[in-house]
Enzyme design. Sequence first.
Site, mmCIF file in Angstrom:
data_model
loop_
_atom_site.group_PDB
_atom_site.id
_atom_site.type_symbol
_atom_site.label_atom_id
_atom_site.label_comp_id
_atom_site.label_asym_id
_atom_site.label_seq_id
_atom_site.Cartn_x
_atom_site.Cartn_y
_atom_site.Cartn_z
ATOM 1 N N GLY A 14 3.240 -6.058 -60.199
ATOM 2 C CA GLY A 14 2.017 -5.886 -59.351
ATOM 3 C C GLY A 14 2.051 -4.444 -58.952
ATOM 4 O O GLY A 14 3.007 -3.760 -59.017
ATOM 5 N N ARG A 75 0.996 -8.407 -66.227
ATOM 6 C CA ARG A 75 1.982 -9.346 -66.202
ATOM 7 C C ARG A 75 2.151 -9.740 -67.493
ATOM 8 O O ARG A 75 1.205 -10.040 -68.332
ATOM 9 C CB ARG A 75 1.856 -10.453 -65.343
ATOM 10 C CG ARG A 75 1.368 -10.083 -64.068
ATOM 11 C CD ARG A 75 2.196 -10.636 -62.838
ATOM 12 N NE ARG A 75 1.635 -10.206 -61.679
ATOM 13 C CZ ARG A 75 2.396 -9.956 -60.590
ATOM 14 N NH1 ARG A 75 3.561 -9.363 -60.569
ATOM 15 N NH2 ARG A 75 1.791 -9.712 -59.470
ATOM 16 N N ASP A 106 11.396 -6.238 -59.750
ATOM 17 C CA ASP A 106 12.747 -6.857 -60.238
ATOM 18 C C ASP A 106 12.301 -7.250 -61.637
ATOM 19 O O ASP A 106 12.974 -7.313 -62.611
ATOM 20 C CB ASP A 106 13.247 -7.715 -59.447
ATOM 21 C CG ASP A 106 12.535 -9.023 -58.888
ATOM 22 O OD1 ASP A 106 11.024 -8.814 -59.012
ATOM 23 O OD2 ASP A 106 13.229 -9.893 -58.535
ATOM 24 N N THR A 129 6.933 -1.698 -55.736
ATOM 25 C CA THR A 129 6.389 -2.985 -55.392
ATOM 26 C C THR A 129 6.277 -3.056 -53.681
ATOM 27 O O THR A 129 7.035 -2.269 -53.165
ATOM 28 C CB THR A 129 7.258 -4.179 -55.819
ATOM 29 O OG1 THR A 129 6.853 -5.435 -55.028
ATOM 30 C CG2 THR A 129 8.797 -3.902 -55.429
ATOM 31 N N ASP A 131 6.715 -5.474 -51.971
ATOM 32 C CA ASP A 131 7.427 -6.531 -51.327
ATOM 33 C C ASP A 131 8.793 -6.026 -50.681
ATOM 34 O O ASP A 131 9.130 -6.735 -49.919
ATOM 35 C CB ASP A 131 7.850 -7.575 -52.450
ATOM 36 C CG ASP A 131 6.549 -8.191 -53.071
ATOM 37 O OD1 ASP A 131 5.453 -7.993 -52.294
ATOM 38 O OD2 ASP A 131 6.702 -8.635 -54.231
ATOM 39 N N ASP A 133 11.639 -6.043 -51.951
ATOM 40 C CA ASP A 133 12.455 -7.243 -51.980
ATOM 41 C C ASP A 133 13.908 -6.630 -53.090
ATOM 42 O O ASP A 133 14.349 -7.764 -53.600
ATOM 43 C CB ASP A 133 11.951 -8.629 -52.645
ATOM 44 C CG ASP A 133 11.054 -8.084 -53.925
ATOM 45 O OD1 ASP A 133 10.974 -6.908 -54.296
ATOM 46 O OD2 ASP A 133 10.441 -9.067 -54.751
ATOM 47 N N ARG A 175 6.135 -12.194 -51.429
ATOM 48 C CA ARG A 175 6.653 -13.118 -52.379
ATOM 49 C C ARG A 175 7.875 -13.939 -51.492
ATOM 50 O O ARG A 175 7.358 -14.295 -50.463
ATOM 51 C CB ARG A 175 7.301 -12.592 -53.501
ATOM 52 C CG ARG A 175 6.299 -12.264 -54.559
ATOM 53 C CD ARG A 175 7.098 -12.122 -55.973
ATOM 54 N NE ARG A 175 5.998 -12.139 -56.891
ATOM 55 C CZ ARG A 175 6.336 -11.485 -58.155
ATOM 56 N NH1 ARG A 175 7.507 -11.176 -58.618
ATOM 57 N NH2 ARG A 175 5.312 -11.203 -58.843
HETATM 58 P P1 ADP Z 1 7.265 -7.294 -60.602
HETATM 59 O O1 ADP Z 1 7.861 -6.237 -61.563
HETATM 60 O O2 ADP Z 1 6.550 -6.594 -59.594
HETATM 61 O O3 ADP Z 1 8.655 -8.234 -60.046
HETATM 62 P P2 ADP Z 1 6.814 -9.644 -62.472
HETATM 63 O O4 ADP Z 1 7.982 -10.431 -61.920
HETATM 64 O O5 ADP Z 1 5.580 -10.188 -62.506
HETATM 65 O O6 ADP Z 1 6.411 -8.442 -61.633
HETATM 66 O O7 ADP Z 1 7.133 -9.074 -63.825
HETATM 67 C C1 ADP Z 1 6.618 -8.158 -64.426
HETATM 68 C C2 ADP Z 1 6.717 -8.193 -65.794
HETATM 69 O O8 ADP Z 1 8.042 -7.673 -66.255
HETATM 70 C C3 ADP Z 1 6.731 -9.502 -66.471
HETATM 71 O O9 ADP Z 1 5.174 -9.859 -66.693
HETATM 72 C C4 ADP Z 1 7.245 -9.272 -67.874
HETATM 73 O O10 ADP Z 1 6.342 -8.672 -68.566
HETATM 74 C C5 ADP Z 1 8.355 -8.381 -67.419
HETATM 75 N N1 ADP Z 1 9.512 -9.350 -67.217
HETATM 76 C C6 ADP Z 1 9.844 -10.178 -66.272
HETATM 77 N N2 ADP Z 1 10.963 -10.885 -66.150
HETATM 78 C C7 ADP Z 1 11.623 -10.458 -67.281
HETATM 79 C C8 ADP Z 1 12.598 -11.096 -67.849
HETATM 80 N N3 ADP Z 1 13.345 -11.812 -67.604
HETATM 81 N N4 ADP Z 1 12.926 -10.234 -69.350
HETATM 82 C C9 ADP Z 1 12.018 -9.622 -69.815
HETATM 83 N N5 ADP Z 1 10.803 -9.074 -69.122
HETATM 84 C C10 ADP Z 1 10.616 -9.588 -67.893
HETATM 85 O O1 F6P Z 2 4.714 -8.474 -55.856
HETATM 86 C C1 F6P Z 2 3.718 -7.953 -55.332
HETATM 87 C C2 F6P Z 2 2.835 -8.945 -55.032
HETATM 88 O O2 F6P Z 2 1.677 -8.239 -54.340
HETATM 89 C C3 F6P Z 2 3.303 -10.136 -53.995
HETATM 90 O O3 F6P Z 2 3.437 -9.628 -52.864
HETATM 91 C C4 F6P Z 2 2.324 -11.273 -54.316
HETATM 92 O O4 F6P Z 2 2.949 -12.494 -53.975
HETATM 93 C C5 F6P Z 2 1.740 -10.957 -55.784
HETATM 94 O O5 F6P Z 2 2.398 -9.604 -56.030
HETATM 95 C C6 F6P Z 2 0.375 -11.303 -55.814
HETATM 96 O O6 F6P Z 2 0.301 -11.324 -57.266
HETATM 97 P P1 F6P Z 2 -1.307 -11.111 -57.930
HETATM 98 O O7 F6P Z 2 -1.670 -9.828 -57.801
HETATM 99 O O8 F6P Z 2 -1.037 -11.391 -59.316
HETATM 100 O O9 F6P Z 2 -2.263 -12.141 -57.224
#
Ligand code: ADP
Ligand code: F6P
Length: 325
Positions: A14, A75, A106, A129, A131, A133, A175
């Site tokens: 995000g 993503r 994360d 982010t 969040d 978090d 989240r």
């Molecule tokens: P954020 O980074 O904001 O927490 P996501 O959880 O959607 O958002 O993770 C973003 C991207 O990071 C994922 O779409 C994927 O490409 C990568 N990612 C997430 N989890 C893993 C993992 N366990 N191992 C490797 N890449 C990951």
């Molecule tokens: O992680 C950032 C965030 O904005 C969260 O607060 C929310 O749950 C999620 O991403 C929304 O994701 P998307 O933009 O894919 O709808």
Amino acid sequence: MSKVKKIAVLTSGGDSQGMNAAIYSVVRYGLEQGLEVCGVTGGYQGLIDGNIRTMKAMDVDDIIHRGGTVLKTSRCPEMKTEEGQRKAFETLKANKIDGLVVIGGDGSFQGAKALATKFGMLTMGIPGTIDNDLAYTDYTLGFDSAVNAVMSTIKMLRDTMTANNRSCVVEVMGRNCGDIALYAGMTSGAEIILVPEVRFSMSEVLERLQHNIDHGKYDNIIVLAEGAGSAVQMTKDIKQAMDINIRSMVVGHLQRGGDASFSDRLLGIRMGRNAVKGLIEGRSSCVVGVRDSNIILEDIVVALSKRKSFNYGLYELATKLVKTY
Ligand code: ADP
Ligand code: F6P
């Protein structure tokens, strides 16, 4: 002499306000240090697809304040697989990248961790982010701006709710983390704040609303973290259980857009610089954070193993301050 000559930066997951300030800082500080700096377009998907280009100082002109990310984000499920990770590493190798800065949450850090631990890539994470978090840092980029956006929204909402003696359930993002709800709710004087970290029952919510209404307080704002429920559903449930004039609103992606606040711009600039400095110094697989206003670097594995703690003291205070009717 540092072995690091060429670095790359990407944004993933995000988007959040302050990501552009961090990109600006990585590019400009990297160039100032004599490095070649590349930008990956579209997060890990871009890395897997080889969407990488050299960045010049002009490429980051006039971006410090902007929300979103000029490098785009995605993503990318493929990055969670061994094959995807190998493809991402191959792009870095083919482009002779010595160090990678990953700006994201994360999930994005898990990708950086995989590149570091499985392929020996020098990586540096910047927490981007809304969040807030991540346990190892006091603040993430975008959190301050998102809270400000929610505060502005509630301020506008209150005008019309008060005029109509109406209450409203306001759903905010985060989240599984209640920080946006807590900080925006508290600083907006929300009558009820509901977060995933604190258990609550509908009967408590109904009692509180009835108590306020009985004391002539009709414009109650209930800030609901998305991790604690849905505003639409909760409004339906409240309406069914009592006689009340109530509406719902989902702040949604508005809280993730707009100009970055002063704090997020400054934090992005400071974190960007320290990420590059860490790479030059050969600090392997770290994340940048802020603790007690100081920028810190922490090992990515250690940082990701920490559990985020909720500020129960602040929550309790927020609850006490609105129990005056
Ligand atoms: P954020 O980074 O904001 O927490 P996501 O959880 O959607 O958002 O993770 C973003 C991207 O990071 C994922 O779409 C994927 O490409 C990568 N990612 C997430 N989890 C893993 C993992 N366990 N191992 C490797 N890449 C990951
Ligand atoms: O992680 C950032 C965030 O904005 C969260 O607060 C929310 O749950 C999620 O991403 C929304 O994701 P998307 O933009 O894919 O709808």
